[in-house]
Write a protein that holds these residues in place. Structure first.
Motif, PDB file in Angstrom:
ATOM      1  N   LEU A   1     -21.997  17.242 -27.296  1.00 18.00           N
ATOM      2  CA  LEU A   1     -20.619  17.808 -27.694  1.00 18.00           C
ATOM      3  C   LEU A   1     -19.941  17.202 -26.660  1.00 18.00           C
ATOM      4  N   SER A   2     -18.703  17.053 -27.424  1.00 16.98           N
ATOM      5  CA  SER A   2     -17.563  16.402 -26.603  1.00 16.98           C
ATOM      6  C   SER A   2     -16.895  17.517 -25.744  1.00 16.98           C
ATOM      7  N   GLU A   3     -16.190  17.098 -24.788  1.00 15.47           N
ATOM      8  CA  GLU A   3     -15.620  18.177 -23.933  1.00 15.47           C
ATOM      9  C   GLU A   3     -14.682  18.951 -24.787  1.00 15.47           C
ATOM     10  N   ALA A   4     -13.937  18.290 -25.611  1.00 12.89           N
ATOM     11  CA  ALA A   4     -13.046  18.935 -26.663  1.00 12.89           C
ATOM     12  C   ALA A   4     -13.710  19.881 -27.516  1.00 12.89           C
ATOM     13  N   ALA A   5     -14.921  19.461 -28.016  1.00 16.87           N
ATOM     14  CA  ALA A   5     -15.613  20.655 -28.924  1.00 16.87           C
ATOM     15  C   ALA A   5     -16.078  21.936 -27.938  1.00 16.87           C
ATOM     16  N   LEU A   6     -16.653  21.558 -26.970  1.00 21.45           N
ATOM     17  CA  LEU A   6     -16.790  22.756 -26.069  1.00 21.45           C
ATOM     18  C   LEU A   6     -15.930  23.532 -25.674  1.00 21.45           C
ATOM     19  N   ASP A   7     -14.517  22.873 -25.123  1.00 23.34           N
ATOM     20  CA  ASP A   7     -13.425  23.811 -25.073  1.00 23.34           C
ATOM     21  C   ASP A   7     -13.068  24.752 -26.095  1.00 23.34           C
ATOM     22  N   ARG A   8     -12.893  23.821 -27.517  1.00 24.35           N
ATOM     23  CA  ARG A   8     -12.845  25.055 -28.697  1.00 24.35           C
ATOM     24  C   ARG A   8     -13.854  25.852 -28.859  1.00 24.35           C
ATOM     25  N   LYS A   9     -14.959  25.627 -28.633  1.00 26.96           N
ATOM     26  CA  LYS A   9     -16.114  26.726 -28.780  1.00 26.96           C
ATOM     27  C   LYS A   9     -15.810  28.030 -27.690  1.00 26.96           C
ATOM     28  N   VAL A  10     -15.479  27.635 -26.635  1.00 28.17           N
ATOM     29  CA  VAL A  10     -15.510  28.541 -25.602  1.00 28.17           C
ATOM     30  C   VAL A  10     -13.944  29.231 -25.799  1.00 28.17           C
ATOM     31  N   ALA A  11     -13.028  28.553 -26.202  1.00 23.16           N
ATOM     32  CA  ALA A  11     -11.679  29.371 -26.376  1.00 23.16           C
ATOM     33  C   ALA A  11     -11.833  30.116 -27.562  1.00 23.16           C
ATOM     34  N   LEU A  12     -12.670  29.887 -28.728  1.00 21.36           N
ATOM     35  CA  LEU A  12     -12.707  30.663 -29.923  1.00 21.36           C
ATOM     36  C   LEU A  12     -13.470  31.906 -29.660  1.00 21.36           C
ATOM     37  N   LEU A  13     -14.630  31.563 -28.843  1.00 19.99           N
ATOM     38  CA  LEU A  13     -15.455  32.815 -28.553  1.00 19.99           C
ATOM     39  C   LEU A  13     -14.570  33.780 -27.477  1.00 19.99           C
ATOM     40  N   LEU A  14     -13.866  33.545 -26.634  1.00 22.76           N
ATOM     41  CA  LEU A  14     -13.069  34.319 -25.648  1.00 22.76           C
ATOM     42  C   LEU A  14     -11.868  34.991 -26.450  1.00 22.76           C
ATOM     43  N   GLN A  15     -11.319  34.332 -27.413  1.00 23.03           N
ATOM     44  CA  GLN A  15     -10.253  34.704 -28.290  1.00 23.03           C
ATOM     45  C   GLN A  15     -10.752  36.155 -29.277  1.00 23.03           C
ATOM     46  N   HIS A  16     -11.863  35.650 -29.908  1.00 22.75           N
ATOM     47  CA  HIS A  16     -12.178  36.750 -31.212  1.00 22.75           C
ATOM     48  C   HIS A  16     -13.273  37.600 -30.857  1.00 22.75           C
ATOM     49  N   PHE A  17     -13.941  37.768 -29.602  1.00 25.24           N
ATOM     50  CA  PHE A  17     -14.852  38.718 -29.049  1.00 25.24           C
ATOM     51  C   PHE A  17     -14.362  39.508 -27.898  1.00 25.24           C
ATOM     52  N   GLY A  18     -13.344  40.215 -28.164  1.00 25.07           N
ATOM     53  CA  GLY A  18     -12.749  41.502 -27.010  1.00 25.07           C
ATOM     54  C   GLY A  18     -13.790  42.311 -26.814  1.00 25.07           C
ATOM     55  N   SER A  19     -14.479  42.728 -27.835  1.00 24.28           N
ATOM     56  CA  SER A  19     -15.537  43.726 -27.577  1.00 24.28           C
ATOM     57  C   SER A  19     -16.341  43.457 -26.387  1.00 24.28           C
ATOM     58  N   GLN A  20     -16.699  41.890 -26.160  1.00 26.36           N
ATOM     59  CA  GLN A  20     -17.660  41.452 -25.284  1.00 26.36           C
ATOM     60  C   GLN A  20     -17.286  41.178 -23.987  1.00 26.36           C
TER      61      GLN A  20
ATOM     62  N   TRP B   1     -21.899  38.581 -18.333  1.00 22.98           N
ATOM     63  CA  TRP B   1     -22.448  37.278 -18.697  1.00 22.98           C
ATOM     64  C   TRP B   1     -21.413  36.566 -19.687  1.00 22.98           C
ATOM     65  N   PHE B   2     -20.344  37.273 -20.106  1.00 23.51           N
ATOM     66  CA  PHE B   2     -19.783  36.732 -21.386  1.00 23.51           C
ATOM     67  C   PHE B   2     -18.260  36.190 -20.718  1.00 23.51           C
ATOM     68  N   ASP B   3     -18.538  34.971 -20.288  1.00 28.16           N
ATOM     69  CA  ASP B   3     -17.430  34.166 -19.992  1.00 28.16           C
ATOM     70  C   ASP B   3     -17.398  32.612 -19.859  1.00 28.16           C
ATOM     71  N   ALA B   4     -16.515  31.990 -19.767  1.00 28.19           N
ATOM     72  CA  ALA B   4     -16.459  30.738 -19.889  1.00 28.19           C
ATOM     73  C   ALA B   4     -17.274  29.868 -19.066  1.00 28.19           C
ATOM     74  N   GLU B   5     -17.470  30.285 -17.807  1.00 31.53           N
ATOM     75  CA  GLU B   5     -18.442  29.701 -16.902  1.00 31.53           C
ATOM     76  C   GLU B   5     -19.719  29.720 -17.430  1.00 31.53           C
ATOM     77  N   THR B   6     -20.325  30.931 -18.025  1.00 32.27           N
ATOM     78  CA  THR B   6     -21.569  30.878 -18.574  1.00 32.27           C
ATOM     79  C   THR B   6     -21.815  30.017 -19.616  1.00 32.27           C
ATOM     80  N   PHE B   7     -21.048  29.953 -20.649  1.00 37.25           N
ATOM     81  CA  PHE B   7     -21.077  28.837 -21.710  1.00 37.25           C
ATOM     82  C   PHE B   7     -20.909  27.316 -21.046  1.00 37.25           C
ATOM     83  N   ARG B   8     -19.875  27.405 -20.479  1.00 33.34           N
ATOM     84  CA  ARG B   8     -19.838  25.812 -20.270  1.00 33.34           C
ATOM     85  C   ARG B   8     -20.983  25.330 -19.045  1.00 33.34           C
ATOM     86  N   GLY B   9     -21.396  26.183 -18.480  1.00 34.30           N
ATOM     87  CA  GLY B   9     -22.489  26.021 -17.301  1.00 34.30           C
ATOM     88  C   GLY B   9     -24.152  25.514 -18.112  1.00 34.30           C
TER      89      GLY B   9
END
Length: 217
Positions: free
Chosen positions: A158-177, A182-190
């Motif tokens: 993955l490019s850093e841009a693709a990962l950044d977009r993935k993480v941003a969309l996850l955090l944007q759309h899944f407020g219930s989580q 464990w549901f945070d940017a550090e987990t997904f990026r790590g």
């Protein structure tokens, strides 16, 4: 390590994405989907979430629309199997998957891992590999407190841009989580950084999968 391309720019690729819960596909394979689209692959995607009710159904729909906005075509199917009780619904889920097989014949399937400790995830893997026996299946991973990570044999850089977009969309759309620890940017990026290290990804990040069978033509 041998490099094999799923598809090149301009190629058409039919993809089936299966997730037990509304954020599973995005966590396990979202970066891969975004990367293929960024590379110019024409994706025809059938995106299926098997347990999506109430608030989580809305999240699943909006997230799929965002992740697949650049796809050549896509459809989203939300089922209502009971969360946490998939093994007890095995017969019904298998019938549902058999019906799906009658409608589509994908080039590649993304689904849960056989080693996943979550009972719903494990059941989806078992039934996917049973129903879709002649397809390329990539088993993705979901981080969780169970500590069920295992060795993987297939990677998508993955490019850093693709990962950044993935993480941003996850955090944007899944407020219930967001309340889950464990549901945070550090987990997904790590996790993506560790898998990127394992495959020496040029952009430092990757998603990892298990492939059980692969035949060269």
């Amino acid at each position: 390590m041998r490099k094999i391309s799923l598809a090149a720019a301009g190629d058409r690729l039919s993809v089936l994405c299966l997730g037990a819960h509304s954020d599973d596909i995005e966590i396990g394979a979202g970066g891969t989907i975004l990367s293929l689209l960024a590379e110019g692959v024409l994706l025809d995607v059938h995106w299926c979430v098997l347990s999506a009710g109430n608030e989580r159904a809305t999240e699943a729909r909006h997230s799929a629309d965002a992740f697949l906005s650049a796809a050549a075509s896509y459809s989203v199917e939300l089922a209502s199997f009971q969360d946490s009780y998939f093994p007890a619904q095995s017969r019904e889920i298998k019938s549902w998957l058999l019906g799906l097989r009658e409608k589509i014949d994908p080039d590649v399937i993304f689904t849960h891992s056989r080693e996943d400790a979550h009972q719903d995830h494990k059941e989806i893997n078992k039934l996917t590999t049973n129903v879709f026996r002649n397809h390329l299946i990539l088993e993705y991973e979901i981080p969780k407190w169970d500590g069920d990570f295992s060795e993987r044999n297939t990677y998508m850089p993955l490019s850093e841009a693709a990962l950044d977009r993935k993480v941003a969309l996850l955090l944007q759309h899944f407020g219930s989580q967001r309340s889950k620890d464990w549901f945070d940017a550090e987990t997904f990026r790590g996790l993506a950084r560790l898998r990127g290290m394992e495959c020496r990804a040029p952009g430092r990040f990757a998603e990892a999968f298990t492939v059980r069978k692969l035949m060269f033509a």
